[in-house]
Motif scaffolding. Structure first.
Motif, PDB file in Angstrom:
ATOM      1  N   ARG A   1      40.450  28.113  33.757  1.00 15.43           N
ATOM      2  CA  ARG A   1      39.209  28.872  33.865  1.00 15.43           C
ATOM      3  C   ARG A   1      38.907  29.474  32.501  1.00 15.43           C
ATOM      4  O   ARG A   1      39.711  30.247  31.965  1.00 15.43           O
TER       5      ARG A   1
ATOM      6  N   ASP B   1      40.372  38.351  35.786  1.00 15.98           N
ATOM      7  CA  ASP B   1      40.179  36.896  35.754  1.00 15.98           C
ATOM      8  C   ASP B   1      41.453  36.144  36.128  1.00 15.98           C
ATOM      9  O   ASP B   1      41.389  35.055  36.724  1.00 15.98           O
TER      10      ASP B   1
ATOM     11  N   ILE C   1      41.325  36.149  39.809  1.00 17.97           N
ATOM     12  CA  ILE C   1      40.392  35.119  40.289  1.00 17.97           C
ATOM     13  C   ILE C   1      41.070  33.744  40.271  1.00 17.97           C
ATOM     14  O   ILE C   1      41.071  33.023  41.278  1.00 17.97           O
TER      15      ILE C   1
ATOM     16  N   GLY D   1      43.915  33.436  42.789  1.00 19.32           N
ATOM     17  CA  GLY D   1      43.349  33.307  44.127  1.00 19.32           C
ATOM     18  C   GLY D   1      42.860  31.892  44.376  1.00 19.32           C
ATOM     19  O   GLY D   1      43.124  31.301  45.433  1.00 19.32           O
ATOM     20  N   GLN D   2      42.163  31.322  43.391  1.00 18.46           N
ATOM     21  CA  GLN D   2      41.686  29.942  43.519  1.00 18.46           C
ATOM     22  C   GLN D   2      42.853  28.971  43.647  1.00 18.46           C
ATOM     23  O   GLN D   2      42.803  28.024  44.442  1.00 18.46           O
TER      24      GLN D   2
ATOM     25  N   SER E   1      44.342  29.213  47.184  1.00 19.07           N
ATOM     26  CA  SER E   1      43.461  28.561  48.142  1.00 19.07           C
ATOM     27  C   SER E   1      43.592  27.042  48.059  1.00 19.07           C
ATOM     28  O   SER E   1      43.682  26.346  49.077  1.00 19.07           O
TER      29      SER E   1
ATOM     30  N   PRO F   1      37.703  36.949  52.864  1.00 16.67           N
ATOM     31  CA  PRO F   1      38.146  37.967  51.909  1.00 16.67           C
ATOM     32  C   PRO F   1      37.828  39.369  52.406  1.00 16.67           C
ATOM     33  O   PRO F   1      36.696  39.631  52.829  1.00 16.67           O
TER      34      PRO F   1
ATOM     35  N   ALA G   1      40.241  40.752  43.267  1.00 13.77           N
ATOM     36  CA  ALA G   1      39.924  39.384  42.818  1.00 13.77           C
ATOM     37  C   ALA G   1      40.768  38.360  43.570  1.00 13.77           C
ATOM     38  O   ALA G   1      40.278  37.307  43.986  1.00 13.77           O
TER      39      ALA G   1
ATOM     40  N   THR H   1      39.360  38.083  47.168  1.00  9.53           N
ATOM     41  CA  THR H   1      38.056  37.420  47.196  1.00  9.53           C
ATOM     42  C   THR H   1      38.193  35.918  46.984  1.00  9.53           C
ATOM     43  O   THR H   1      37.628  35.122  47.734  1.00  9.53           O
ATOM     44  N   HIS H   2      38.957  35.532  45.975  1.00 13.38           N
ATOM     45  CA  HIS H   2      38.999  34.118  45.597  1.00 13.38           C
ATOM     46  C   HIS H   2      40.094  33.340  46.313  1.00 13.38           C
ATOM     47  O   HIS H   2      40.088  32.105  46.329  1.00 13.38           O
TER      48      HIS H   2
END
Ligand SMILES: [Mn+2]
Length: 195
Positions: free
Chosen positions: A8, A69, A72, A75-76, A79, A113, A140, A143-144
């Motif tokens: 990212r 970040d 984020i 988290g991605q 997932s 989330p 973060a 959420t992600h």
């Protein structure tokens, strides 16, 4: 092994995250923020999720973008590594003591989330690290990662201990939630049939 790699890049940070859910908690985390590295190491060690994180960020401003970040991207990665969540336990919880600090974490890998955060730190700083960034990281991640996450500090007088206990409690809860349930390893753990 269930694994994921996320890269990212923005004007503020350049991040790579590699995780393996079925690991042994091997870690190599270098984010440019010393205290945060210490916390990410705890997260890997106690979740048994293998974790390699690199971040080059605008820490000349402050640590905010780097911490948020990485949350984020991690988290991605979670997932992605969980995929359709077939066979996982889904829920995890931990009540974790660390000296004066006692932190409870409960989470659901629901795809929804939601962060409930009740873990205020008594000081604004831990060394040069802004304590408010601990919440930013978990916001973060929630959420992600599509994670319903409750974190409550039931007691604590030392900010380093409260923060570290929070990371360890979430790590332990994550370990439980991402693990495969041998009694139901072929099914998605929801009456809806999807998470
Ligand atoms: Mn420590």
């Amino acid at each position: 092994m269930r694994s994921a790699t996320i890269t990212r890049k923005t004007a503020e940070t350049d991040i790579s995250v590699e995780i393996g859910l079925d690991g042994t908690g091997v870690y190599d985390n270098q984010t440019g923020v010393g205290f945060f590295d210490h916390m990410l190491d705890q997260l890997a060690r106690h979740s048994l999720i293998d974790m390699t994180i690199r971040c080059t960020g605008d820490t000349h401003i402050d640590d905010h973008h780097s911490v948020e970040d990485v949350g984020i991207a991690l988290g991605q990665a979670l997932s992605q590594a969980l995929g359709d969540k077939r066979g996982i336990r889904r829920y995890g919880a931990c009540l974790l003591p660390m000296d004066d600090a006692l932190v409870r974490a409960a989470l659901d890998l629901s795809g929804r989330p939601y962060l409930v955060w009740n873990a205020e730190m008594p000081t604004q700083k831990i060394g040069s690290f802004d304590t408010e960034l601990v919440r930013e990281f978990f916001q973060a991640l929630s959420t992600h990662g599509g994670i319903t996450l409750h974190v409550d500090a039931l007691h604590g007088i030392n900010s380093h201990h409260i923060a570290e206990a929070a990371f360890k409690a979430v790590a332990r809860a994550l370990r439980e939630a991402v693990e495969t349930d041998p009694r139901k390893s072929d099914a998605v753990p929801s009456t809806k049939g999807a998470l």
